[in-house]
Design an enzyme around this catalytic site. Sequence first.
Site, PDB file in Angstrom:
ATOM      1  N   ASP A 119       0.666  -1.402  -0.050  1.00  0.00           N
ATOM      2  CA  ASP A 119      -0.109   0.465  -0.023  1.00  0.00           C
ATOM      3  C   ASP A 119       1.237   1.416  -0.047  1.00  0.00           C
ATOM      4  O   ASP A 119       1.660   1.283   0.926  1.00  0.00           O
ATOM      5  CB  ASP A 119      -0.867   0.196   1.362  1.00  0.00           C
ATOM      6  CG  ASP A 119      -1.533   1.370   1.234  1.00  0.00           C
ATOM      7  OD1 ASP A 119      -3.003   0.865   0.378  1.00  0.00           O
ATOM      8  OD2 ASP A 119      -1.477   2.075   1.578  1.00  0.00           O
ATOM      9  N   TYR A 179       3.252   9.662   0.632  1.00  0.00           N
ATOM     10  CA  TYR A 179       3.941   9.789   1.159  1.00  0.00           C
ATOM     11  C   TYR A 179       5.539   9.750  -0.248  1.00  0.00           C
ATOM     12  O   TYR A 179       6.186   8.972   0.645  1.00  0.00           O
ATOM     13  CB  TYR A 179       4.180   7.764   1.502  1.00  0.00           C
ATOM     14  CG  TYR A 179       2.991   6.904   1.459  1.00  0.00           C
ATOM     15  CD1 TYR A 179       2.129   7.708   2.722  1.00  0.00           C
ATOM     16  CD2 TYR A 179       1.948   5.949   1.586  1.00  0.00           C
ATOM     17  CE1 TYR A 179       0.650   7.691   3.144  1.00  0.00           C
ATOM     18  CE2 TYR A 179       0.846   5.841   1.553  1.00  0.00           C
ATOM     19  CZ  TYR A 179       0.023   6.473   2.250  1.00  0.00           C
ATOM     20  OH  TYR A 179      -0.747   6.066   3.575  1.00  0.00           O
ATOM     21  N   LYS A 213      -2.587   6.108  -4.242  1.00  0.00           N
ATOM     22  CA  LYS A 213      -3.482   6.978  -3.920  1.00  0.00           C
ATOM     23  C   LYS A 213      -3.481   8.311  -4.655  1.00  0.00           C
ATOM     24  O   LYS A 213      -2.590   8.772  -4.328  1.00  0.00           O
ATOM     25  CB  LYS A 213      -3.581   7.267  -2.599  1.00  0.00           C
ATOM     26  CG  LYS A 213      -3.677   5.970  -1.926  1.00  0.00           C
ATOM     27  CD  LYS A 213      -3.884   5.723  -0.032  1.00  0.00           C
ATOM     28  CE  LYS A 213      -3.590   4.532   0.409  1.00  0.00           C
ATOM     29  NZ  LYS A 213      -2.593   4.517   0.758  1.00  0.00           N
ATOM     30  N   HIS A 255      -7.481   9.792  -2.455  1.00  0.00           N
ATOM     31  CA  HIS A 255      -7.102   9.490  -1.307  1.00  0.00           C
ATOM     32  C   HIS A 255      -7.325  10.064   0.511  1.00  0.00           C
ATOM     33  O   HIS A 255      -8.094   9.662   1.659  1.00  0.00           O
ATOM     34  CB  HIS A 255      -5.341  10.456  -0.838  1.00  0.00           C
ATOM     35  CG  HIS A 255      -4.702  10.032   0.346  1.00  0.00           C
ATOM     36  ND1 HIS A 255      -3.166   9.651   0.469  1.00  0.00           N
ATOM     37  CD2 HIS A 255      -4.605   8.804   1.626  1.00  0.00           C
ATOM     38  CE1 HIS A 255      -2.857   9.112   1.705  1.00  0.00           C
ATOM     39  NE2 HIS A 255      -3.361   8.602   2.602  1.00  0.00           N
TER      40      HIS A 255
END
Length: 314
Positions: A48, A53, A78, A116
């Site tokens: 994931d 990130y 996302k 997200h």
Amino acid sequence: MSSPVQTLKLASDVQIPWLAWGNGSGAASKVPLEAGLTALKTGIRHIDTAQGYRNEGAAGEAIRKSGIPKDDVFVTSKLSGPTSGDKETHSLEEVRPAIQESIKKLGFVPDLFLIHNPFVVAPGDLKKTWQILEDMKAAGELKEIGVSNFRPQDLELILDGAKYKPAVNQIEYHPYTLTHLEPVLAIQAKHGIVTESYGPLTPLLRHPNGGPIKPILTRIAKRIAEANPNLPIPIDEVVVLLLWTRATGVVAVTASGNEGRIKLLADISYLPADLLKKEEVEEIINVGKTVHFRHYREHMEEDFALPSLPDGTA
Ligand SMILES: NC(=O)c1ccc[n+]([C@@H]2O[C@H](COP(=O)([O-])OP(=O)(O)OC[C@H]3O[C@@H](n4cnc5c(N)ncnc54)[C@H](OP(=O)(O)O)[C@@H]3O)[C@@H](O)[C@H]2O)c1
């Protein structure tokens, strides 16, 4: 997927490994390539990641370096808010290029692509953003599409006239969010939207004392260990909480940057599905519902009333 990985099913019948290793939190986010390689080598088959990130490249590289065929690894990414500049939201024109950038960084089309949270675009643009994902899926540019941190009003908005229903909603899900999530889970059950749980270990790791489910998890862990002396790993509260997540039909999105604990997560993902008794699953639900405690507070608390429940610290 050709490996014997254990899965849950999306509404489309696509199989999704029930345990995902995320590279967006804790130590894992700091060494995403090394930790990603460890995750894959120890048996994890669901990664994931997200634009926010800044680890999509590392996720793709870890898979390539591992030598494991991409088709054997399920990858989620996302659409986060803008990752450069001062803007907090994308304009509609920026959505498609941002998604294409994710695909470029990963080096492949992710198996699942999520919005997200509902705040990555201006409120009036959310439905049109979902329609962009729908168009890209219809054109074969995306595979499964879904959402994250969507409240009842966000789900209702995009479901109205949708060409594709979201495959999943990734939310903070564990026993202490169950009461708050009731309206979200009811919509998801009605529309076949699978829940993905991030922060599944919150009751054990972030709650000040574990609250009322902790002694129950301890008791169940002891019962499982005694009844199954040949299991490959020691059974503790962490294992039971993750098994509970799966037993409720929910994908667990967890993480670790520690080699030993990554291996443990991989081993947990291959444990038999029937270790927990039905009444144990119910007991955790019923006791969990008496407490409200959430760690990630920035999205799901806005315009979505909280239950008046104790936080379980007393
Ligand atoms: N959609 C969203 O908005 C959203 C929000 C948050 C997170 N996520 C995703 O979900 C992933 C996981 O989130 P999370 O960190 O909140 O999940 P979590 O499962 O609640 O917590 C993960 C933490 O548990 C620790 N851990 C793992 N195995 C353990 C064990 N056997 N015993 C004790 N501790 C253990 C790890 O620490 P060590 O590294 O020290 O092992 C890790 O930092 C993220 O990486 C991200 O991919 C998504």
